[in-house]
Scaffold this motif. Structure first.
Motif, PDB file in Angstrom:
ATOM      1  N   GLU B 479       0.836  -1.207   0.000  1.00 32.28           N
ATOM      2  CA  GLU B 479       0.000   0.000   0.000  1.00 32.28           C
ATOM      3  C   GLU B 479       0.865   1.250   0.000  1.00 32.28           C
ATOM      4  OE1 GLU B 479      -3.111   0.684   2.897  1.00 32.28           O
ATOM      5  OE2 GLU B 479      -3.837  -1.375   2.690  1.00 32.28           O
ATOM      6  N   ALA B 480       1.890   1.217   0.854  1.00 27.23           N
ATOM      7  CA  ALA B 480       2.765   2.379   0.959  1.00 27.23           C
ATOM      8  C   ALA B 480       3.499   2.622  -0.353  1.00 27.23           C
ATOM      9  CB  ALA B 480       3.760   2.169   2.094  1.00 27.23           C
ATOM     10  N   GLU B 481       3.903   1.541  -1.002  1.00 26.49           N
ATOM     11  CA  GLU B 481       4.607   1.694  -2.283  1.00 26.49           C
ATOM     12  C   GLU B 481       3.712   2.349  -3.325  1.00 26.49           C
ATOM     13  OE1 GLU B 481       7.584  -2.146  -1.883  1.00 26.49           O
ATOM     14  OE2 GLU B 481       5.960  -2.199  -3.382  1.00 26.49           O
ATOM     15  N   VAL B 482       2.468   1.885  -3.371  1.00 29.92           N
ATOM     16  CA  VAL B 482       1.523   2.448  -4.344  1.00 29.92           C
ATOM     17  C   VAL B 482       1.308   3.932  -4.048  1.00 29.92           C
ATOM     18  CG1 VAL B 482      -0.893   2.438  -5.052  1.00 29.92           C
ATOM     19  CG2 VAL B 482       0.366   0.288  -4.902  1.00 29.92           C
ATOM     20  N   ALA B 483       1.143   4.247  -2.762  1.00 31.51           N
ATOM     21  CA  ALA B 483       0.919   5.639  -2.389  1.00 31.51           C
ATOM     22  C   ALA B 483       2.127   6.503  -2.744  1.00 31.51           C
ATOM     23  CB  ALA B 483       0.619   5.739  -0.898  1.00 31.51           C
ATOM     24  N   THR B 484       3.310   5.957  -2.526  1.00 28.59           N
ATOM     25  CA  THR B 484       4.525   6.706  -2.838  1.00 28.59           C
ATOM     26  C   THR B 484       4.632   6.988  -4.329  1.00 28.59           C
ATOM     27  OG1 THR B 484       5.552   5.447  -1.075  1.00 28.59           O
ATOM     28  CG2 THR B 484       7.030   6.724  -2.479  1.00 28.59           C
ATOM     29  N   ARG B 485       4.343   5.958  -5.092  1.00 27.82           N
ATOM     30  CA  ARG B 485       4.448   6.105  -6.533  1.00 27.82           C
ATOM     31  C   ARG B 485       3.450   7.158  -7.039  1.00 27.82           C
ATOM     32  NH1 ARG B 485       5.520   3.190 -11.494  1.00 27.82           N
ATOM     33  NH2 ARG B 485       3.594   3.173 -12.682  1.00 27.82           N
ATOM     34  N   THR B 486       2.230   7.117  -6.505  1.00 31.88           N
ATOM     35  CA  THR B 486       1.222   8.094  -6.900  1.00 31.88           C
ATOM     36  C   THR B 486       1.698   9.499  -6.544  1.00 31.88           C
ATOM     37  OG1 THR B 486      -0.401   6.423  -6.343  1.00 31.88           O
ATOM     38  CG2 THR B 486      -1.234   8.621  -6.688  1.00 31.88           C
ATOM     39  N   LYS B 487       2.234   9.609  -5.347  1.00 29.87           N
ATOM     40  CA  LYS B 487       2.721  10.911  -4.906  1.00 29.87           C
ATOM     41  C   LYS B 487       3.840  11.399  -5.827  1.00 29.87           C
ATOM     42  CE  LYS B 487       2.554  11.861  -0.259  1.00 29.87           C
ATOM     43  NZ  LYS B 487       3.042  11.405   1.059  1.00 29.87           N
ATOM     44  N   LYS B 488       4.700  10.453  -6.203  1.00 28.28           N
ATOM     45  CA  LYS B 488       5.823  10.807  -7.072  1.00 28.28           C
ATOM     46  C   LYS B 488       5.313  11.349  -8.417  1.00 28.28           C
ATOM     47  CE  LYS B 488      10.024   8.685  -8.850  1.00 28.28           C
ATOM     48  NZ  LYS B 488      10.557   7.382  -9.257  1.00 28.28           N
ATOM     49  N   LEU B 490       2.530  12.794  -8.980  1.00 31.87           N
ATOM     50  CA  LEU B 490       1.894  14.092  -8.794  1.00 31.87           C
ATOM     51  C   LEU B 490       2.903  15.201  -8.515  1.00 31.87           C
ATOM     52  CD1 LEU B 490      -1.184  12.944  -6.727  1.00 31.87           C
ATOM     53  CD2 LEU B 490      -1.259  14.067  -8.955  1.00 31.87           C
ATOM     54  N   SER B 491       4.112  14.784  -8.099  1.00 33.19           N
ATOM     55  CA  SER B 491       5.068  15.827  -7.730  1.00 33.19           C
ATOM     56  C   SER B 491       6.115  16.090  -8.809  1.00 33.19           C
ATOM     57  CB  SER B 491       5.746  15.456  -6.410  1.00 33.19           C
ATOM     58  OG  SER B 491       6.401  14.217  -6.589  1.00 33.19           O
ATOM     59  N   ILE B 492       5.969  15.466  -9.980  1.00 33.36           N
ATOM     60  CA  ILE B 492       6.958  15.723 -11.045  1.00 33.36           C
ATOM     61  C   ILE B 492       6.895  17.191 -11.445  1.00 33.36           C
ATOM     62  CG2 ILE B 492       7.737  15.135 -13.366  1.00 33.36           C
ATOM     63  CD1 ILE B 492       6.306  12.454 -13.076  1.00 33.36           C
ATOM     64  N   LYS B 541       3.650  16.340 -16.869  1.00 37.03           N
ATOM     65  CA  LYS B 541       2.771  17.265 -16.164  1.00 37.03           C
ATOM     66  C   LYS B 541       1.540  16.513 -15.705  1.00 37.03           C
ATOM     67  CE  LYS B 541       0.970  21.894 -16.697  1.00 37.03           C
ATOM     68  NZ  LYS B 541       1.112  23.101 -17.498  1.00 37.03           N
ATOM     69  N   VAL B 542       1.467  16.277 -14.409  1.00 37.70           N
ATOM     70  CA  VAL B 542       0.312  15.574 -13.851  1.00 37.70           C
ATOM     71  C   VAL B 542      -0.378  16.517 -12.871  1.00 37.70           C
ATOM     72  CG1 VAL B 542      -0.486  13.477 -12.721  1.00 37.70           C
ATOM     73  CG2 VAL B 542       1.634  13.438 -14.030  1.00 37.70           C
ATOM     74  N   LEU B 543      -1.561  16.946 -13.227  1.00 34.01           N
ATOM     75  CA  LEU B 543      -2.271  17.924 -12.399  1.00 34.01           C
ATOM     76  C   LEU B 543      -3.095  17.256 -11.308  1.00 34.01           C
ATOM     77  CD1 LEU B 543      -3.651  20.345 -15.137  1.00 34.01           C
ATOM     78  CD2 LEU B 543      -1.634  20.670 -13.708  1.00 34.01           C
ATOM     79  N   GLY B 544      -3.583  18.084 -10.384  1.00 32.00           N
ATOM     80  CA  GLY B 544      -4.552  17.620  -9.402  1.00 32.00           C
ATOM     81  C   GLY B 544      -3.928  16.852  -8.255  1.00 32.00           C
ATOM     82  N   GLU B 545      -4.796  16.113  -7.559  1.00 35.46           N
ATOM     83  CA  GLU B 545      -4.327  15.366  -6.396  1.00 35.46           C
ATOM     84  C   GLU B 545      -4.846  13.929  -6.434  1.00 35.46           C
ATOM     85  OE1 GLU B 545      -6.179  17.397  -2.996  1.00 35.46           O
ATOM     86  OE2 GLU B 545      -7.164  18.585  -4.531  1.00 35.46           O
ATOM     87  N   ASN B 546      -4.405  13.151  -5.470  1.00 39.69           N
ATOM     88  CA  ASN B 546      -4.801  11.747  -5.452  1.00 39.69           C
ATOM     89  C   ASN B 546      -6.239  11.559  -5.007  1.00 39.69           C
ATOM     90  OD1 ASN B 546      -4.454   8.825  -5.401  1.00 39.69           O
ATOM     91  ND2 ASN B 546      -4.559   9.076  -3.185  1.00 39.69           N
ATOM     92  N   THR B 552      -5.968  12.437 -15.329  1.00 40.05           N
ATOM     93  CA  THR B 552      -4.572  12.613 -15.752  1.00 40.05           C
ATOM     94  C   THR B 552      -3.654  11.695 -14.952  1.00 40.05           C
ATOM     95  OG1 THR B 552      -5.238  14.920 -15.643  1.00 40.05           O
ATOM     96  CG2 THR B 552      -3.062  14.469 -16.507  1.00 40.05           C
ATOM     97  N   LEU B 553      -3.924  11.618 -13.679  1.00 42.98           N
ATOM     98  CA  LEU B 553      -3.123  10.754 -12.811  1.00 42.98           C
ATOM     99  C   LEU B 553      -3.255   9.290 -13.234  1.00 42.98           C
ATOM    100  CD1 LEU B 553      -1.411  10.266 -10.250  1.00 42.98           C
ATOM    101  CD2 LEU B 553      -3.550  10.215  -8.955  1.00 42.98           C
ATOM    102  N   GLU B 554      -4.494   8.909 -13.488  1.00 48.08           N
ATOM    103  CA  GLU B 554      -4.797   7.543 -13.947  1.00 48.08           C
ATOM    104  C   GLU B 554      -3.957   7.219 -15.179  1.00 48.08           C
ATOM    105  OE1 GLU B 554      -8.869   6.504 -15.557  1.00 48.08           O
ATOM    106  OE2 GLU B 554      -9.359   7.442 -13.643  1.00 48.08           O
ATOM    107  N   ARG B 555      -4.028   8.118 -16.132  1.00 46.88           N
ATOM    108  CA  ARG B 555      -3.329   7.954 -17.393  1.00 46.88           C
ATOM    109  C   ARG B 555      -1.821   7.902 -17.178  1.00 46.88           C
ATOM    110  NH1 ARG B 555      -5.262   9.297 -22.700  1.00 46.88           N
ATOM    111  NH2 ARG B 555      -3.742   8.420 -24.116  1.00 46.88           N
TER     112      ARG B 555
END
Lengths: 222, 637, 246
Positions: B479-488, B490-492, B541-546, B552-555
């Motif tokens: 779970e933490a890995e998935v969350a980290t990756r998502t955060k990553k 979003l923060s590019i 460029k990934v906008l928005g939040e989790n 965009t994040l999904e994509r």
């Protein structure tokens, strides 16, 4: 059976069945009224015959009232349900093929409700013009012929009647065809015929019924 | 990585029967104690989830769409094969088996293919019983047509919407189980990782696409039925959402990826019209039954199609392959079209297209018959191109369509991670290097309805229930890995759109790892892809939040996986030093330019094992033996 | 060409939402409507504006995922066409287009133009199936079915479950969707056994979800991208009556 009648489709069945019977009444009523074009005795005699039915007359009246009330209440219930089914409407709504009469059933319906109340007060209860009660034939019966001529002689009253017949025509235009679909009487072969039944009834009822006040106003009937 | 195909012993025709008897069973009363996670709700996933629930297992099913009814199986038009022999034209289980092995250019496992052919008949029975309105003759019996190069009529169809009807059949069976509470459906959920504990697949991590919530799901077995990865090419006939993420995540957790370079390029798609284009539209191959394919004989032909006289037209398939003609298999048909276009004979504005002409068929059969057969396809074509195919020949061009490669599975459809089963297009098992038309639907349903219900019991029965919960540290870690990756992601905070990365990747893959490949192109791609991936993680460029519905994040997550996976694909293409099935290695061709298969060095399944980030994956080989069908050179002349 | 787009923006289910106007530049007439929205979204992303969320997937008119009310019409102005198959040659430079989500109490908005159509799934779960377990089927040709019946069932079965019928109906009624499934099975021998329970359960489920009532306006069949006929509604009414009096 209760579950059937309270379901959305059941309510439609109620609308259709009461609708058919009310259409039949409307047609009968129209044919009766058309006797105005014969000599005055004809319609007066017809009226007297109806009046003399006694208990049966009240039974018919009761039945009609029942049909009417059920039709109106169910119609309003369905309408309110439909309004609730789309709490937020479109900013820019559009219609593809639904006819104007089909979209205005609640408006024409409620107009007809108001009209019928007036109609009964006018020609049945004579509340709008108490003098109607004293119009009598030589035999001492109600002179319906005279009442109609006097009633429709009033421009305003005639206008109300004609407007109501427009509403009735529109209501029948959709309603008198729609019940086939509701009751599932539907066959690709006959659908074209079914589709025009409502419009045909609507035009007939509108033309014949409107002809009476028009004939009075143009002094065709005196 | 040990690759044991677990092929049953004995003659191929008796293997499945024997295997069914040899496998362990689970007492009906105990089935409800087992929980199975099914990822994907298409033909394979939907049918598996429904059937397993009927048997009594607790099933959870996941899909990224808003309803299980929308999986991309729905888009298959043509039909589904079955060896019913209702037409009395010489079909049999053995012939379907033979055709499939041969069609796959001898790169599939005989035992799996035979089983597929064997259960094909049950599929049709099952589907008819579900109320699927297959086409019928006036007699009231089922109609068949010949499809995609088959010499017998064994394809069952429902208008031009066979995939839709079969999927809705599986969906209705699934709906019945959801209604009963036997299946818990999770829509708009994307699987982002798989959890392996003590060497067994024990669960998945999903992201709720609406709320962004990362969730753990525990199961006694996991089934992936997540489809193919044609969207690695950006433009393909797949749905926009189709992706490799689930399969690729499994690969990273230890599942071997088999033959990733095996992709099928479908010959009859509508040519690309512009750069903005988001997908290619496929038209059923059945069009080739009546349409004739041609290009002008002269380069730079400027006349309208109908003005080109008969003697200046080159009906190249009929010329090169007289016995199959316009019905030559997909790879041959696609490659011939590309060759014609590369030679400057292509038609249409871009020059990337060939004609598919119905003039003669209309003359022979009348417009009404053609309309009856292909009416909806013609309408679709006209809607997209604004041209009337009744009067002007269609223009077609090949497009990526199906991926034969996928996660490696044994005879029980289990991957190299015990407990992780893979069905349908997501696995590699049945189509070899090329899939026959109308066989994808067959495989999806065979796996879901008739194979996995048996084989999963065998796996489950061998393991004790242990009361695993999502509190296990491995779940927390995943779970933490998935969350980290998502955060990553979003923060590019870069400047270039995710879409443009995907497009560029697609271009690299189409040019170098598509229908025709060569060593140089593949080696180049293996340099370009990591560079592009590097740029992606620096500049996307990934906008928005989790915590929201964030498309965009999904994509971005899917494209990030494609950017890694593409490399494995190119590696595989590079290692496969032969031309076979759906792909053509330019270095390996005969003097006449036909594909040259290399049975001495390449008669195997190539399986890739993940060895860590930025490390070359390790290659393994499962040798293929052909005991029933003799290895011969395919000839469709 | 350049277009003025008025699009419903709503951050999430709890947001009130409003129409927002955007200019879309450089739109080609060859684009599909959704590709036009892709272009708009790319232009929005460049300006750091949250792209417009809309449902879509197969983009070939069969998955039923795409939706959109375009200038008041479900799936836009072309008949028998989904939004993904609508092409921009329909429009000309300077046109104004209003884009709204499906509106129905039963289809709450998730974000922007995306709605939750779970109500359709729940209706299907209540009876949209033949109860046959895998493995128990007889030979496919054991029961011949008249071609006309099979074709009729197919016409009903072609429904893609997009929800356009609900969105276009003045009453937000789901009758065409339910009727398509009821009629598919009612026209086939396989569907006869559970016929009564099926229609009753599915209609009850439909009523529970809060869809409106049918007033035979026939907007549904006009909006249906698969041209599913409203004759099937008549058939369902018949089936429902027959089930009710038995």
């Amino acid at each position: 059976m209760f579950a059937f009648l309270t379901s959305s489709i059941g309510k439609k069945y109620i609308m259709a069945v009461t609708g058919i019977l009310l259409v039949l009444f409307t047609l009968g009523h129209m044919v009766g009224n058309l006797q105005i074009y014969l000599k005055p005795e004809a319609i007066n005699k017809y009226a007297h015959t109806l009046q003399s039915l006694g208990g049966l007359l009240w039974l018919i009246r009761g039945g009609l009232l029942f049909l009417f009330v059920v039709h109106v209440i169910t119609g309003i219930t369905l309408y309110l349900g439909n309004q609730g089914a789309r709490p937020i409407d479109y900013v820019k709504p559009a219609t593809i093929k639904a006819t104007l009469p089909s979209r205005t059933m609640i408006i024409t319906g409620l107009s007809l409700f108001a009209f019928i109340v007036y109609h009964i007060m006018h020609f049945t209860l004579h509340l709008t013009d108490p003098s109607f009660s004293f119009l009598a034939t030589p035999e001492g019966h109600m002179d319906v012929h005279r009442m109609l001529v006097t009633g429709f002689g009033n421009m305003l009253a005639s206008a109300v009647y004609i407007a109501a017949m427009i509403a009735l025509g529109m209501h029948l235009y959709h309603g008198a065809t729609s019940w086939f679909q509701t009751l599932g009487i539907n066959n690709v072969k006959y659908n074209c015929t079914i589709k025009i039944i409502g419009p045909v009834i609507a035009v007939i009822v509108f033309l014949f019924n409107t002809s009476i006040p028009v004939s009075v106003l143009t002094k065709f009937i005196k | 990585m040990k690759l044991d195909p677990k092929t049953p012993t004995g003659p191929v025709a008796a293997q499945w029967t024997k295997h069914k008897f040899d496998m362990k069973l689970i007492n009906p009363a105990n089935k409800r104690k087992y929980k199975i996670l099914v990822v994907g709700s298409g033909l394979a996933g939907g049918s598996a989830a429904a059937t397993l629930a009927e048997l009594g297992y607790q099933v959870h099913c996941f899909c990224y769409q808003d309803s299980p009814r929308r999986a991309h199986s729905i888009a298959a038009q043509g039909g589904i094969n079955a060896a019913k022999n209702y037409q009395n034209d010489g079909d049999s289980v053995y012939r379907l088996f033979y055709d499939t092995v041969k069609g796959g250019d001898f790169r599939a496992r005989e035992s799996n293919v035979y089983r597929l052919s064997e259960v094909s008949c049950n599929i049709i029975d099952q589907c008819v019983a579900q109320g699927i309105p297959f086409a019928r003759d006036y007699s009231g019996y089922l109609a068949n047509r010949s499809f995609g190069g088959a010499l017998v009529s064994r394809t069952f169809y429902a208008s031009g919407q066979t995939g839709q009807q079969l999927l809705l059949g599986a969906y209705s069976a699934l709906s019945r189980q959801i209604g009963k509470g036997a299946v818990k459906m999770h829509t708009r959920s994307e699987m982002l990782d798989i959890v392996v504990i003590d060497g067994r697949a024990r669960g998945i991590i999903t992201r709720n696409l609406v709320t962004g919530k990362i969730e753990s799901h525990v199961g006694d077995a996991v089934i992936l039925a997540t489809g193919g990865y044609s969207n690695v090419f950006y433009l393909s006939t797949n749905a926009i959402g189709c992706n490799v993420t689930a399969a690729y995540r499994a690969y990273k957790k230890g599942a071997g990826f088999a033959n990733p370079c095996y992709t099928q390029i479908h010959p009859t798609c509508i040519p690309q019209a512009g750069d903005y284009q988001s997908k290619l539209t496929l038209m059923s191959e059945s069009l080739r039954n009546d349409g004739r394919i041609w290009v002008p004989k002269n380069k730079g032909e400027k006349r309208a199609a109908n003005d080109v006289p008969e003697n200046e037209r080159d009906y190249y398939l009929e010329r090169k392959y007289p016995s199959y003609g316009n019905l030559a298999p997909r790879d041959i048909s696609s490659r011939s079209a590309k060759e014609a276009c590369d030679a400057g004979l292509g038609v249409g504005e871009s020059g990337m297209g060939v004609y598919l002409d119905f003039r003669d068929a209309i003359k022979r059969l009348g417009q009404n018959v053609i309309k009856d057969r292909y009416g909806n396809l013609f309408e679709m074509y006209q809607r997209i191109t604004n041209e009337d195919p009744y009067t002007v020949p269609m223009r077609i061009f090949p497009a990526p369509h199906y991926t034969m490669g996928g996660l490696w599975v044994d005879y029980n459809l289990m991957s190299t991670i015990p407990g992780l089963h893979v069905l349908g297009e997501a696995n590699f098992s049945d189509h070899g290097a090329n899939r026959l038309g109308a066989s994808a639907l067959m495989q999806g349903l065979a796996d879901g309805y008739f194979v996995i219900p048996y084989t999963i019991a065998h796996y489950l029965a061998a393991h004790k229930l242990d009361g695993m919960t999502a509190d296990h540290p491995e779940f927390k870690k995943a779970e933490a890995e998935v969350a980290t990756r998502t955060k990553k992601l979003l923060s590019i905070n870069g400047t270039r759109s995710v879409e443009s990365f995907h497009k560029e990747l697609g271009r690299i893959m189409w040019d170098n790892c598509g229908m025709a490949r060569n060593k140089k192109g593949l080696t180049d791609s293996l340099k370009k892809i990591p560079a592009l991936r590097e740029e992606f993680w620096q500049n996307a460029k990934v906008l928005g939040e989790n915590e929201e519905y964030n498309t965009t994040l999904e994509r971005a997550g899917r494209v990030a996986d494609f950017l890694e996976f593409a490399e494995v694909m190119c590696l595989d293409a590079l290692e496969r030093e032969e031309s076979c099935g759906g792909h053509f290695r330019e270095e390996y061709q005969t003097e006449e330019g036909e594909a040259l298969r290399n049975d001495t060095d390449c008669c195997h399944v190539t399986v890739w094992e993940h060895k860590g980030e930025n490390t070359k994956p390790q290659m393994h080989k499962e040798p293929l033996a052909f005991e029933e069908v003799k290895l011969v050179v395919r000839s469709y002349k | 060409m350049n277009l003025t787009l008025h699009i419903w923006r709503q951050k999430n289910a709890n947001d009130k939402g409003k129409m927002v106007t955007y200019k879309a530049h450089d739109i080609s007439t060859h684009m599909s409507f959704l590709e036009m929205l892709d272009v708009l979204n790319q232009q929005l992303i460049e300006k750091n504006i949250d792209p417009v969320a809309f449902d879509h997937d197969c983009r070939e008119g069969i998955c039923g995922m795409c939706s959109l009310i375009i200038n008041g019409k479900a799936h836009g102005p072309w008949s028998a066409t989904t939004t993904c198959q609508l092409h921009m040659r329909e429009y000309k430079d300077g046109d104004e287009i209003y884009i709204e989500p499906w509106r129905s109490k039963a289809f709450p908005v998730i974000k922007d133009l995306v709605v939750n159509r779970g109500a359709f799934d729940r209706i299907m779960q209540s009876g949209g199936f033949v109860s046959v377990n895998t493995g128990s089927a007889p030979d496919a040709n054991a029961t011949p079915i008249a071609k006309e019946k099979a074709d009729l069932a197919m016409a009903a079965a072609s429904c893609i479950g997009c929800g356009a019928c609900v969105a276009q109906c003045k009453n937000a009624s789901a009758m065409l969707f339910v009727a398509a499934k009821v009629s598919q099975f009612a026209n086939l021998p396989q569907g006869q056994i559970e016929k009564k329970a099926r229609v009753q359960n599915m209609v009850a489920a439909m009523d529970r979800e809060g869809f409106g009532n049918c007033t035979n306006l026939l907007e549904c069949e006009a909006a249906c991208p698969m041209s599913v006929s409203a004759n099937f509604i008549a058939q369902m009414n018949r089936e429902f009556f027959a089930a009710g009096i038995k």
